[in-house]
Design an enzyme around this catalytic site. Structure first.
Site, PDB file in Angstrom:
ATOM      1  N   HIS A 169      33.415  80.232   3.515  1.00 55.81           N
ATOM      2  CA  HIS A 169      33.179  79.312   2.375  1.00 55.81           C
ATOM      3  C   HIS A 169      34.410  79.203   1.480  1.00 55.81           C
ATOM      4  CE1 HIS A 169      28.844  79.750   3.358  1.00 55.81           C
ATOM      5  NE2 HIS A 169      29.182  81.016   3.571  1.00 55.81           N
ATOM      6  N   SER A 290      60.117  64.984  -3.486  1.00 50.94           N
ATOM      7  CA  SER A 290      59.534  63.839  -4.189  1.00 50.94           C
ATOM      8  C   SER A 290      60.656  62.970  -4.721  1.00 50.94           C
ATOM      9  CB  SER A 290      58.667  64.344  -5.340  1.00 50.94           C
ATOM     10  OG  SER A 290      58.516  63.323  -6.308  1.00 50.94           O
ATOM     11  N   LYS A 296      59.480  69.280  -6.526  1.00 52.09           N
ATOM     12  CA  LYS A 296      58.494  69.258  -5.439  1.00 52.09           C
ATOM     13  C   LYS A 296      59.075  69.619  -4.076  1.00 52.09           C
ATOM     14  CE  LYS A 296      54.756  68.306  -5.499  1.00 52.09           C
ATOM     15  NZ  LYS A 296      54.065  67.016  -5.441  1.00 52.09           N
ATOM     16  N   GLU A 303      50.526  67.805   6.741  1.00 53.52           N
ATOM     17  CA  GLU A 303      49.708  66.698   6.234  1.00 53.52           C
ATOM     18  C   GLU A 303      49.631  65.562   7.253  1.00 53.52           C
ATOM     19  OE1 GLU A 303      50.134  66.776   1.407  1.00 53.52           O
ATOM     20  OE2 GLU A 303      51.858  66.122   2.551  1.00 53.52           O
TER      21      GLU A 303
END
Ligand code: ARG
Length: 470
Positions: A169, A290, A296, A303
């Site tokens: 979980h 970024s 970043k 992804e």
């Protein structure tokens, strides 16, 4: 017999191999709409391999003379060289790779080239080509999958004493070896390879000789063709053979499952490399920045693997949907199978390759992992199992431990911080022997059955896998 000159000498479809019965030139839009050569040209080597075997079979059946067979085979080899060297010129009229190759063969060896298609249809031809292609490509994919497994095993081995929180979980549950977590993916990939192997075994059947749909009029020895092409058997029903794409669906399904596994690992890498977790660092060379925020470092590779998973699932659904209402046998809808199949294969192959290199360079933040695994009350099950060892029924042991956990939470302490006197307030069955079990490594090593996270087990599994993958 007198024929109207206008209908026959003008030959509006003269450049099309099938143009004889047509009186109009194919519409420009239709030509563009039906052409598949940009997609199916990647089948050229298999198409030529199949044509050579087909001609040799025709030769054996004396449909072609030995000299004709030899000339055609040589011609096909020349066409192949042109394609390999990028010297092949496709024309506007080349509808698909099959027609393009036959057209060029005829340019090279003259009208004899027109005999290559004797007793064959593009329907059994393309069914053969895809099977040959898949046999090859899936072999290569298996190599990539094994490289990936090797990297995961090596990474586990190099960090074989590093513990981490295990989750259910997404809540901290029990301590694990980081290596155990990585080996979970090795097991998944092992099953993926098995699915690929199964699919190859079922698609390894030779369809040539099915003709367009009903079989062939020529006395060809299909088993001979199969032998030439390395197939252990031939298809048993011509209608099925030209309209069956089950094997592509199986492959797309196996690829979807593989992609799902890669996506789950990607999701974990994204989480683990976030500032909230900080368990791992992704290599800079595998991240991007970024355009606006200078600080970043984004996990774009995992992804994109996650993102491309939907695309591969889409191809599976695409194939299933294409087939679901197709009457027997061949229908042009089936041409849509190749973009789906090829893209699924390309996507999975590229994803495995890039994740392999990323994982090879992944670094662990051992300090962060150590802190994480010490916290979160993850040794509570050890307390309960200790009590079970002292004769307390598990359900009662669970309840007692639950009260200790509650107290720890209320006092903002860790279970391991309690003294013996404090613990004995919860149960007099607790004695100082408990403390030896209340360490992360003791909890890990206690899980020593086959499949458990104990160091000895994991090391044993690493050795087995190393042997299997060597
Ligand atoms: N390009 C076609 C395909 O991929 C080859 C078979 C065409 N057959 C036909 N009868 N039009 O499906």
């Amino acid at each position: 017999m007198a024929r109207k000159k206008s209908r026959h000498s003008a030959a509006p479809q003269g450049k099309k191999a099938w143009g004889g019965r047509f009186t109009q030139k194919t519409n420009r839009l239709v030509e563009a709409f039906t052409v598949s050569v940009a997609v199916d040209r990647r089948l050229y080597a298999y198409d030529i391999q199949g044509s050579i075997a087909h001609c040799q079979t025709l030769g054996k059946a004396r449909v072609l003379t030995a000299a004709e067979t030899k000339t055609i085979v040589k011609g096909l080899q020349s066409v192949k060289k042109e394609l390999e060297r990028g010297r092949f010129r496709f024309t506007q009229q080349d509808e698909d790779i099959h027609m393009a190759i036959e057209r060029r063969l005829t340019e090279l060896i003259g009208p004899l080239g027109g005999k290559v298609h004797t007793g064959r249809s593009r329907n059994d031809q393309v069914a053969l080509d895809i099977r040959l292609y898949l046999r090859d490509q899936l072999g290569q994919l298996t190599v990539h999958l094994e490289n990936f497994q090797r990297v995961l095993v090596a990474k586990g081995k190099a960090n074989r004493t590093v513990a981490m929180p295990g989750y259910t979980h997404l809540q901290r549950a029990q301590p694990l070896l980081f290596a155990h977590h990585l080996l979970a993916y090795v097991e998944m990939i092992e099953r993926d390879k098995g699915r690929v192997r199964d699919a190859v075994a079922r698609l390894n059947v030779m369809p040539l000789g099915s003709g367009a749909l009903a079989g062939t009029n020529y006395p060809v020895d299909r088993l001979f063709t199969a032998k030439l092409l390395g197939f252990p058997s031939v298809t048993q029903n011509s209608l099925d053979a030209v309209s069956d794409r089950d094997f592509m669906i199986e492959v797309a399904s196996a690829l979807s499952i593989t992609m799902m596994h890669l996506s789950r690992l990607s999701e974990e890498l994204i989480l683990w490399s976030s500032q909230e977790f900080r368990f791992v660092d992704l290599p800079d060379a595998f991240c991007t920045g970024s355009s606006m925020m200078p600080q970043k470092k984004n996990p774009d590779v995992p992804e994109l693997v996650r993102g491309k998973t939907g695309r591969v699932y889409g191809h599976l659904v695409n194939l299933l949907t294409t087939l679901k209402a197709l009457p027997l046998s061949y229908n042009r809808d089936l041409q849509e199978d190749k973009p789906a199949l090829f893209d699924a294969l390309d996507t999975v192959t590229a994803s495995v390759e890039v994740l392999t290199e990323l994982m090879r360079r992944l670094t662990l933040n051992r300090e962060v992992l150590k802190q994480a695994v010490e916290g979160g009350g993850m040794l509570a099950t050890e307390v309960a199992d200790y009590l079970v060892g002292r004769g307390v029924p598990f359900r009662e042991a669970h309840a007692i431990t639950g009260r200790v956990v509650r107290a720890a939470l209320d006092q903002d302490r860790e279970l391991t911080d309690f003294s013996l006197q404090e613990l004995q307030k919860f149960s007099l069955r607790i004695e100082k022997g408990l403390f030896a079990r209340l360490t992360v490594m003791a909890a890990i090593d206690q899980k020593s059955q086959i499949g458990g996270t104990a160091r000895a087990r994991v090391e044993q599994r690493i050795k087995e896998l190393e042997r299997r993958l060597s």
